[in-house]
Design a protein around this motif. Structure first.
Motif, mmCIF file in Angstrom:
data_model
loop_
_atom_site.group_PDB
_atom_site.id
_atom_site.type_symbol
_atom_site.label_atom_id
_atom_site.label_comp_id
_atom_site.label_asym_id
_atom_site.label_seq_id
_atom_site.Cartn_x
_atom_site.Cartn_y
_atom_site.Cartn_z
ATOM 1 N N GLY A 61 40.695 27.811 -30.158
ATOM 2 C CA GLY A 61 40.557 27.741 -31.513
ATOM 3 C C GLY A 61 39.453 26.784 -31.922
ATOM 4 O O GLY A 61 38.458 26.320 -31.107
ATOM 5 N N SER A 62 39.040 26.677 -33.261
ATOM 6 C CA SER A 62 38.007 25.927 -33.917
ATOM 7 C C SER A 62 38.519 24.560 -34.482
ATOM 8 O O SER A 62 39.634 24.464 -35.272
ATOM 9 N N ALA A 63 38.019 23.521 -33.956
ATOM 10 C CA ALA A 63 38.571 22.199 -34.318
ATOM 11 C C ALA A 63 38.179 22.016 -35.900
ATOM 12 O O ALA A 63 39.101 21.644 -36.493
ATOM 13 N N ALA A 64 37.239 22.578 -36.234
ATOM 14 C CA ALA A 64 36.787 22.296 -37.665
ATOM 15 C C ALA A 64 37.748 23.222 -38.708
ATOM 16 O O ALA A 64 38.360 22.530 -39.579
ATOM 17 N N GLU A 65 38.065 24.299 -38.359
ATOM 18 C CA GLU A 65 39.349 24.850 -39.141
ATOM 19 C C GLU A 65 40.597 24.336 -38.738
ATOM 20 O O GLU A 65 41.483 24.149 -39.692
ATOM 21 N N VAL A 77 43.315 23.127 -41.546
ATOM 22 C CA VAL A 77 44.830 23.541 -41.573
ATOM 23 C C VAL A 77 45.662 22.286 -41.625
ATOM 24 O O VAL A 77 46.841 22.069 -42.244
ATOM 25 N N PHE A 78 45.615 21.425 -40.787
ATOM 26 C CA PHE A 78 46.065 20.120 -40.489
ATOM 27 C C PHE A 78 46.411 19.416 -41.896
ATOM 28 O O PHE A 78 47.418 18.809 -42.105
ATOM 29 N N GLN A 92 41.163 11.639 -40.681
ATOM 30 C CA GLN A 92 41.444 12.212 -42.112
ATOM 31 C C GLN A 92 41.658 11.091 -43.301
ATOM 32 O O GLN A 92 42.234 11.250 -44.219
ATOM 33 N N SER A 93 40.952 9.996 -42.854
ATOM 34 C CA SER A 93 41.098 8.880 -44.037
ATOM 35 C C SER A 93 40.966 9.297 -45.297
ATOM 36 O O SER A 93 41.039 8.623 -46.327
ATOM 37 N N GLU A 94 39.858 10.261 -45.704
ATOM 38 C CA GLU A 94 39.480 10.804 -46.951
ATOM 39 C C GLU A 94 40.713 11.269 -47.653
ATOM 40 O O GLU A 94 40.593 11.643 -48.748
ATOM 41 N N GLN A 95 41.758 11.860 -46.812
ATOM 42 C CA GLN A 95 42.966 12.360 -47.608
ATOM 43 C C GLN A 95 43.827 11.392 -47.999
ATOM 44 O O GLN A 95 43.943 10.335 -47.368
ATOM 45 N N GLU A 113 46.247 27.800 -32.790
ATOM 46 C CA GLU A 113 44.979 27.669 -31.786
ATOM 47 C C GLU A 113 44.051 26.506 -32.492
ATOM 48 O O GLU A 113 43.417 25.765 -31.702
ATOM 49 N N ASP A 114 43.540 26.671 -33.723
ATOM 50 C CA ASP A 114 42.719 25.798 -34.386
ATOM 51 C C ASP A 114 43.392 24.526 -34.580
ATOM 52 O O ASP A 114 42.699 23.385 -34.177
ATOM 53 N N VAL A 115 44.582 24.212 -34.746
ATOM 54 C CA VAL A 115 45.120 22.784 -34.960
ATOM 55 C C VAL A 115 45.100 22.463 -33.516
ATOM 56 O O VAL A 115 44.975 21.089 -33.406
ATOM 57 N N VAL A 116 45.542 23.080 -32.530
ATOM 58 C CA VAL A 116 45.495 22.599 -31.095
ATOM 59 C C VAL A 116 44.093 21.959 -30.813
ATOM 60 O O VAL A 116 43.744 20.875 -30.304
ATOM 61 N N ALA A 117 43.223 22.698 -31.176
ATOM 62 C CA ALA A 117 41.712 22.446 -30.902
ATOM 63 C C ALA A 117 41.302 21.126 -31.638
ATOM 64 O O ALA A 117 40.488 20.278 -31.184
#
Length: 154
Positions: A47-51, A55-56, A73-76, A143-147
């Motif tokens: 997966g893509s960690a950036a994607e 999603v996260f 994700q402190s900006e969230q 897969e992206d979230v796992v990455a």
């Protein structure tokens, strides 16, 4: 009219399943969780960690921040405190274990966890009719979230 609609829905579901098989994606009902892990990618690719980061945080997709805090994700706004903070998640769980948790957390923790299974059709009873047979995330999104989670080290 209702019969035609039900037939169309059944055909669409079959086409989706056939498309998933043709693309090498593991269907939700075919995911094998063994010893608390899903060792193989659901898509056959990393997966893509950036994607996954997107999603996260996306409140219409993973919505992970509703329950988990993560410094990355402190900006969230509005990190949750229901689930554990996920800083260091990659130090606590392997990629295969993270995949199993995201796929179906209830099979890893217990039926009592409020964390949903994001790639399972085993979602309990009284499911809204238009959501029957659907997963929260696609195999690629899992897969992206796992990455992404695999990047969260102390």
């Amino acid at each position: 009219m209702l019969v035609k609609l039900k037939t169309w829905i059944a055909c669409a579901a079959l086409m989706t399943a056939t498309s998933a098989l043709a693309s090498g994606v593991v269907a939700p009902g075919d995911v094998s969780i063994e010893d608390g892990a899903v060792t193989a990618s659901l898509t056959g690719a990393a997966g893509s960690a950036a994607e996954g980061r997107k999603v996260f945080a996306d409140r219409k997709l993973g919505n992970c921040l509703a329950c988990h805090a993560v410094t990355d994700q402190s900006e969230q706004l509005f990190h949750g405190e229901v689930g554990p903070a996920l800083d260091g998640a990659a130090d606590r769980w392997s990629e295969a274990e993270l995949r199993a948790i995201v796929v179906n957390s209830k099979s890893i923790f217990s039926d009592a966890t409020i964390m949903p299974g994001f790639y399972t059709l085993d979602v309990g009873k009284d499911v809204r009719e238009d959501l029957i047979g659907k997963t929260i995330l696609s195999a690629e999104q899992v897969e992206d979230v796992v990455a992404y989670l695999a990047t969260l080290k102390e």
